[in-house]
Design a protein around this motif. Structure first.
Motif, PDB file in Angstrom:
ATOM      1  N   PRO A 197      46.035  15.880  70.661  1.00 34.14           N
ATOM      2  CA  PRO A 197      46.066  16.418  72.028  1.00 34.14           C
ATOM      3  C   PRO A 197      46.695  15.416  72.981  1.00 34.14           C
ATOM      4  N   LYS A 198      47.152  15.912  74.125  1.00 33.27           N
ATOM      5  CA  LYS A 198      47.729  15.031  75.133  1.00 33.27           C
ATOM      6  C   LYS A 198      46.642  14.253  75.861  1.00 33.27           C
ATOM      7  N   TRP A 199      47.002  13.051  76.294  1.00 34.58           N
ATOM      8  CA  TRP A 199      46.102  12.199  77.065  1.00 34.58           C
ATOM      9  C   TRP A 199      45.667  12.910  78.339  1.00 34.58           C
ATOM     10  N   THR A 200      44.395  12.751  78.707  1.00 36.57           N
ATOM     11  CA  THR A 200      43.897  13.252  79.985  1.00 36.57           C
ATOM     12  C   THR A 200      43.086  12.160  80.676  1.00 36.57           C
ATOM     13  N   GLY A 201      43.088  12.181  81.987  1.00 39.69           N
ATOM     14  CA  GLY A 201      42.413  11.156  82.768  1.00 39.69           C
ATOM     15  C   GLY A 201      40.911  11.349  82.855  1.00 39.69           C
ATOM     16  N   LEU A 202      40.201  10.213  83.012  1.00 41.02           N
ATOM     17  CA  LEU A 202      38.738  10.189  83.130  1.00 41.02           C
ATOM     18  C   LEU A 202      38.072  11.046  82.057  1.00 41.02           C
ATOM     19  N   THR A 203      38.503  10.780  80.826  1.00 42.03           N
ATOM     20  CA  THR A 203      37.992  11.496  79.663  1.00 42.03           C
ATOM     21  C   THR A 203      37.360  10.502  78.702  1.00 42.03           C
ATOM     22  N   SER A 204      36.235  10.883  78.113  1.00 36.78           N
ATOM     23  CA  SER A 204      35.556  10.023  77.149  1.00 36.78           C
ATOM     24  C   SER A 204      36.249  10.108  75.795  1.00 36.78           C
ATOM     25  N   TYR A 205      36.575   8.945  75.222  1.00 41.56           N
ATOM     26  CA  TYR A 205      37.203   8.886  73.906  1.00 41.56           C
ATOM     27  C   TYR A 205      36.384   7.990  72.981  1.00 41.56           C
ATOM     28  N   ALA A 206      36.317   8.394  71.717  1.00 37.78           N
ATOM     29  CA  ALA A 206      35.589   7.627  70.709  1.00 37.78           C
ATOM     30  C   ALA A 206      36.575   6.915  69.793  1.00 37.78           C
ATOM     31  N   ILE A 207      36.107   5.871  69.128  1.00 34.43           N
ATOM     32  CA  ILE A 207      36.951   5.165  68.161  1.00 34.43           C
ATOM     33  C   ILE A 207      37.422   6.160  67.104  1.00 34.43           C
ATOM     34  N   GLY A 208      38.716   6.134  66.828  1.00 31.49           N
ATOM     35  CA  GLY A 208      39.283   7.046  65.841  1.00 31.49           C
ATOM     36  C   GLY A 208      39.882   8.303  66.427  1.00 31.49           C
ATOM     37  N   ASN A 209      39.646   8.548  67.725  1.00 32.32           N
ATOM     38  CA  ASN A 209      40.311   9.681  68.376  1.00 32.32           C
ATOM     39  C   ASN A 209      41.809   9.385  68.491  1.00 32.32           C
ATOM     40  N   TYR A 210      42.625  10.439  68.433  1.00 32.10           N
ATOM     41  CA  TYR A 210      44.067  10.290  68.579  1.00 32.10           C
ATOM     42  C   TYR A 210      44.535  11.078  69.795  1.00 32.10           C
ATOM     43  N   ILE A 211      45.569  10.556  70.456  1.00 30.15           N
ATOM     44  CA  ILE A 211      46.211  11.261  71.563  1.00 30.15           C
ATOM     45  C   ILE A 211      47.715  11.001  71.510  1.00 30.15           C
ATOM     46  N   VAL A 212      48.452  11.840  72.239  1.00 33.25           N
ATOM     47  CA  VAL A 212      49.878  11.590  72.479  1.00 33.25           C
ATOM     48  C   VAL A 212      50.076  11.531  73.992  1.00 33.25           C
ATOM     49  N   PRO A 213      51.085  10.816  74.468  1.00 32.61           N
ATOM     50  CA  PRO A 213      51.349  10.769  75.913  1.00 32.61           C
ATOM     51  C   PRO A 213      51.673  12.153  76.458  1.00 32.61           C
ATOM     52  N   THR A 214      51.471  12.349  77.744  1.00 38.12           N
ATOM     53  CA  THR A 214      51.794  13.641  78.360  1.00 38.12           C
ATOM     54  C   THR A 214      53.297  13.901  78.343  1.00 38.12           C
ATOM     55  N   THR A 215      54.076  12.825  78.370  1.00 35.92           N
ATOM     56  CA  THR A 215      55.527  12.934  78.179  1.00 35.92           C
ATOM     57  C   THR A 215      55.864  12.336  76.820  1.00 35.92           C
ATOM     58  N   ASP A 216      56.388  13.149  75.936  1.00 36.54           N
ATOM     59  CA  ASP A 216      56.607  12.731  74.551  1.00 36.54           C
ATOM     60  C   ASP A 216      57.462  11.468  74.451  1.00 36.54           C
TER      61      ASP A 216
END
Length: 211
Positions: free
Chosen positions: A79-98
């Motif tokens: 999923p794309k990164w979002t602000g003020l969001t809780s993330y756990a170790i091992g979660n993956y994200i992609v930038p909002t602009t590829d």
């Protein structure tokens, strides 16, 4: 000795093959058939590893929409990164602009208000605190300004009530979402998340415009 088919390279067991080998060959065949079978979803995937040419059919086709999505770049979907969001170790994200890369959370915490500048060097890390400054006394702060305490405690603080900071640094809250009063400013506490570059990001593009 088994032979293979021309298209999918499925193994064709011979009568002389041992039972164990035959079962193993059939299991590999089933996996290959499953890998190339049609998949249906309402949107492109946001998890798992994908290779070029994999195709997802739209299970909710409509006029003006698309028949599905096809993978044009091998890698991991996220999923794309979002602000003020809780993330756990091992979660993956992609930038909002590829930028072609995917990032793994290596320090559990919260993303900041502003998206970080993600590194593109293999294995490089970035702290998710873009825009943060060190707290200062008697200073006007606006909502969503971010500060660090003068002594690092692994957290950042987001201004939720604008105002002027006090003459002396407050005793900072150390639980997520708990507020700290500071002069006329109110700060919310968040543990800092950290990201590591983790390889290529899968890219899915729509195909088959429905007129």
């Amino acid at each position: 000795m088994s032979t293979t088919t021309s298209n999918l390279s499925l193994k064709k067991p011979e009568l002389t093959d041992e039972k164990h080998q035959t079962i193993q060959d059939l299991a590999e065949n089933f996996q290959k058939l499953d890998d190339v079978s049609d998949r249906y979803a309402a949107s492109p995937p946001t998890s798992g590893n994908h290779v070029v040419r994999q195709r997802i059919w739209n299970d909710r086709p409509s006029i003006g929409g698309y028949a599905g999505w096809i993978c044009t770049r091998s890698g991991r979907a996220a999923p794309k990164w979002t602000g003020l969001t809780s993330y756990a170790i091992g979660n993956y994200i992609v930038p909002t602009t590829d930028n072609g890369h995917v990032y793994e959370c290596v320090q559990a915490g919260y993303s900041a208000v502003l998206e970080p500048t993600f590194p593109v060097v293999n294995g490089a890390e970035v702290q998710d605190t873009r825009g943060a400054t060190t707290w200062s006394p008697n200073k006007a702060y606006n909502q969503q300004d971010i500060v660090f305490p003068t002594v690092d405690n692994g957290r950042f603080y987001v201004c939720t009530v604008a105002g002027d900071s006090g003459a002396f640094e407050p005793v900072w809250a150390t639980s997520n979402g708990i507020t700290t009063n500071d002069g006329t400013v109110v700060w919310s506490s968040y543990r800092i998340a950290r990201w590591r570059e983790a390889g290529n990001a899968a890219m899915y593009r729509p195909f088959g415009k429905i007129d």
